[in-house]
Structure formats: structure tokens, C-alpha cells
Design a protein around this motif. Structure first.
Motif, PDB file in Angstrom:
ATOM      1  N   ALA A  28      -9.844  -7.989   0.042  1.00 40.76           N
ATOM      2  CA  ALA A  28     -10.933  -8.170   0.992  1.00 40.76           C
ATOM      3  C   ALA A  28     -12.278  -7.863   0.092  1.00 40.76           C
ATOM      4  N   VAL A  29     -13.474  -8.387   0.483  1.00 40.15           N
ATOM      5  CA  VAL A  29     -14.624  -8.501  -0.231  1.00 40.15           C
ATOM      6  C   VAL A  29     -15.429  -7.438  -0.009  1.00 40.15           C
ATOM      7  N   ASN A  30     -15.189  -6.666   1.084  1.00 43.21           N
ATOM      8  CA  ASN A  30     -15.958  -5.464   1.367  1.00 43.21           C
ATOM      9  C   ASN A  30     -15.267  -4.408   2.371  1.00 43.21           C
ATOM     10  N   ARG A  31     -15.842  -3.564   2.937  1.00 43.74           N
ATOM     11  CA  ARG A  31     -15.349  -2.464   3.684  1.00 43.74           C
ATOM     12  C   ARG A  31     -14.931  -3.047   5.266  1.00 43.74           C
ATOM     13  N   VAL A  32     -15.876  -4.055   5.669  1.00 43.83           N
ATOM     14  CA  VAL A  32     -15.675  -4.514   7.028  1.00 43.83           C
ATOM     15  C   VAL A  32     -14.302  -5.392   6.839  1.00 43.83           C
ATOM     16  N   GLU A  33     -13.862  -6.062   6.076  1.00 46.34           N
ATOM     17  CA  GLU A  33     -12.728  -6.896   6.194  1.00 46.34           C
ATOM     18  C   GLU A  33     -11.406  -5.800   5.816  1.00 46.34           C
ATOM     19  N   VAL A  34     -11.686  -4.675   5.451  1.00 46.16           N
ATOM     20  CA  VAL A  34     -10.638  -3.768   5.088  1.00 46.16           C
ATOM     21  C   VAL A  34     -10.402  -3.114   6.682  1.00 46.16           C
ATOM     22  N   SER A  60     -10.839  14.842  -2.312  1.00 50.98           N
ATOM     23  CA  SER A  60     -12.385  14.817  -2.589  1.00 50.98           C
ATOM     24  C   SER A  60     -12.982  13.511  -2.077  1.00 50.98           C
ATOM     25  N   ALA A  61     -14.298  13.499  -1.738  1.00 47.45           N
ATOM     26  CA  ALA A  61     -15.021  12.285  -1.616  1.00 47.45           C
ATOM     27  C   ALA A  61     -14.826  10.978  -2.715  1.00 47.45           C
ATOM     28  N   THR A  62     -14.693  11.388  -3.945  1.00 46.01           N
ATOM     29  CA  THR A  62     -14.625  10.416  -5.010  1.00 46.01           C
ATOM     30  C   THR A  62     -13.031   9.939  -4.817  1.00 46.01           C
ATOM     31  N   THR A  63     -12.121  10.629  -4.631  1.00 44.42           N
ATOM     32  CA  THR A  63     -10.791  10.349  -4.494  1.00 44.42           C
ATOM     33  C   THR A  63     -10.623   9.124  -3.234  1.00 44.42           C
ATOM     34  N   ALA A  64     -11.465   9.689  -1.921  1.00 41.46           N
ATOM     35  CA  ALA A  64     -11.524   8.687  -1.074  1.00 41.46           C
ATOM     36  C   ALA A  64     -11.928   7.319  -1.374  1.00 41.46           C
ATOM     37  N   LYS A  65     -13.025   7.456  -2.011  1.00 38.98           N
ATOM     38  CA  LYS A  65     -13.851   6.070  -2.459  1.00 38.98           C
ATOM     39  C   LYS A  65     -12.851   5.312  -3.547  1.00 38.98           C
ATOM     40  N   PHE A  66     -12.259   6.135  -4.041  1.00 32.90           N
ATOM     41  CA  PHE A  66     -11.236   5.209  -5.099  1.00 32.90           C
ATOM     42  C   PHE A  66     -10.010   4.546  -4.280  1.00 32.90           C
ATOM     43  N   HIS A  67      -9.505   5.182  -3.200  1.00 35.70           N
ATOM     44  CA  HIS A  67      -8.602   4.542  -2.335  1.00 35.70           C
ATOM     45  C   HIS A  67      -8.929   3.539  -1.714  1.00 35.70           C
ATOM     46  N   VAL A  68     -10.367   3.599  -1.110  1.00 35.54           N
ATOM     47  CA  VAL A  68     -11.004   2.571  -0.255  1.00 35.54           C
ATOM     48  C   VAL A  68     -11.117   1.163  -1.409  1.00 35.54           C
ATOM     49  N   GLY A  69     -11.472   1.501  -2.493  1.00 38.09           N
ATOM     50  CA  GLY A  69     -11.619   0.531  -3.414  1.00 38.09           C
ATOM     51  C   GLY A  69     -10.277  -0.064  -3.765  1.00 38.09           C
ATOM     52  N   ARG A  70      -9.273   0.600  -4.036  1.00 38.22           N
ATOM     53  CA  ARG A  70      -7.808  -0.205  -4.283  1.00 38.22           C
ATOM     54  C   ARG A  70      -7.397  -0.703  -3.100  1.00 38.22           C
ATOM     55  N   ILE A  71      -7.449  -0.243  -1.729  1.00 39.99           N
ATOM     56  CA  ILE A  71      -7.162  -0.941  -0.750  1.00 39.99           C
ATOM     57  C   ILE A  71      -7.819  -2.148  -0.717  1.00 39.99           C
ATOM     58  N   ALA A  72      -9.020  -2.326  -0.794  1.00 36.47           N
ATOM     59  CA  ALA A  72      -9.747  -3.590  -0.724  1.00 36.47           C
ATOM     60  C   ALA A  72      -9.284  -4.705  -1.775  1.00 36.47           C
ATOM     61  N   ARG A  73      -8.970  -4.198  -3.062  1.00 35.86           N
ATOM     62  CA  ARG A  73      -8.722  -4.976  -4.239  1.00 35.86           C
ATOM     63  C   ARG A  73      -7.188  -5.503  -4.014  1.00 35.86           C
ATOM     64  N   LEU A 112       0.732  -1.383   0.148  1.00 34.99           N
ATOM     65  CA  LEU A 112       0.009  -0.086   0.091  1.00 34.99           C
ATOM     66  C   LEU A 112       0.890   1.136   0.092  1.00 34.99           C
ATOM     67  N   THR A 113       0.262   2.313  -0.759  1.00 29.92           N
ATOM     68  CA  THR A 113       0.901   3.633  -0.693  1.00 29.92           C
ATOM     69  C   THR A 113       0.927   4.202   0.957  1.00 29.92           C
ATOM     70  N   GLU A 114       1.596   5.368   1.234  1.00 25.31           N
ATOM     71  CA  GLU A 114       1.230   5.929   2.447  1.00 25.31           C
ATOM     72  C   GLU A 114      -0.202   6.488   2.391  1.00 25.31           C
ATOM     73  N   ARG A 115      -0.528   7.024   1.296  1.00 28.25           N
ATOM     74  CA  ARG A 115      -2.024   7.375   1.520  1.00 28.25           C
ATOM     75  C   ARG A 115      -2.899   6.580   1.681  1.00 28.25           C
ATOM     76  N   GLU A 116      -2.705   5.197   0.981  1.00 23.06           N
ATOM     77  CA  GLU A 116      -3.645   4.278   0.953  1.00 23.06           C
ATOM     78  C   GLU A 116      -3.601   3.646   2.825  1.00 23.06           C
ATOM     79  N   ARG A 117      -2.354   3.556   3.178  1.00 23.34           N
ATOM     80  CA  ARG A 117      -2.274   3.242   4.599  1.00 23.34           C
ATOM     81  C   ARG A 117      -3.011   4.311   5.531  1.00 23.34           C
ATOM     82  N   GLU A 118      -3.190   5.663   5.035  1.00 27.88           N
ATOM     83  CA  GLU A 118      -3.652   6.721   6.122  1.00 27.88           C
ATOM     84  C   GLU A 118      -5.256   6.249   5.972  1.00 27.88           C
TER      85      GLU A 118
END
Length: 95
Positions: free
Chosen positions: A68-74, A51-64, A24-30
Motif C-alpha cells: 500500500a502506498v498510504n493509509r487509505v489503501e490499508v 505506545s503511539a510509536t509502536t502503533a505507527k510502526f505497525h501501520v508502516g509495516r502493514i503498508a509495506r 500479517l501477525t495477529e497484532r498487525e491484523r488488529e
């Protein structure tokens, strides 16, 4: 400028290993740490001045990356890997 990539160790979640080969990048870790504290994408965006869209993008990349199959697993992964504790100082006071 390229973001520093930090390897993360595998963490057992629901009987399988998450993040076995993830980097993970440092931003993804944050972002993962803030997700672990229950922040929404909008709240993460405000805390990190993105932006909220960027945050959503980061969460999706982290899960992938973690497998992880969902946010709970993250969230589970972030707490078990110690990222949640690292992010405690960035959680808005109202939380």
C-alpha cells in the motif's frame, strides 16, 4: 514467543492487488482493523495498550507488507478483507 502469522488474501484496490503475498501477525491484523475504523495512532495505542510509536510502526509495516502506498489503501484493504468487521468490538465507544 513468536507471533502467529496469518496469510491474507489479495484484495483489489485502485486497480491493483494489495497483499498478494502478505502475511500479517495477529497484532498487525488488529491494528489494520482499527485503522479501517479511522482511529489515529494515538487511539490505536490506547485501545491496544501500546505506545503511539509502536502503533505507527505497525501501520508502516502493514503498508509495506501489503504494498500500500498510504493509509487509505490499508483502510480499503482492511474493509475488503473483512478485518474491519473483526475489529468492530475494539473500537472505543466514543467513535
Amino acid at each position: 514467543m513468536t507471533a502467529a502469522r496469518v496469510p491474507v488474501g489479495p484484495v483489489p484496490v485502485r486497480g491493483r492487488l494489495l497483499g498478494e503475498h502478505a502475511t500479517l501477525t495477529e497484532r498487525e491484523r488488529e491494528v489494520a482493523g482499527l485503522v479501517a475504523h479511522g482511529l489515529t495512532n494515538v487511539e490505536i495505542a490506547a485501545a491496544l495498550f501500546i505506545s503511539a510509536t509502536t502503533a505507527k510502526f505497525h501501520v508502516g509495516r502493514i503498508a509495506r507488507k501489503l504494498g500500500a502506498v498510504n493509509r487509505v489503501e490499508v483502510v480499503a484493504w482492511a474493509w475488503q478483507s473483512g478485518l474491519a468487521a473483526d475489529a468492530a468490538g475494539r473500537v472505543p465507544a466514543a467513535r
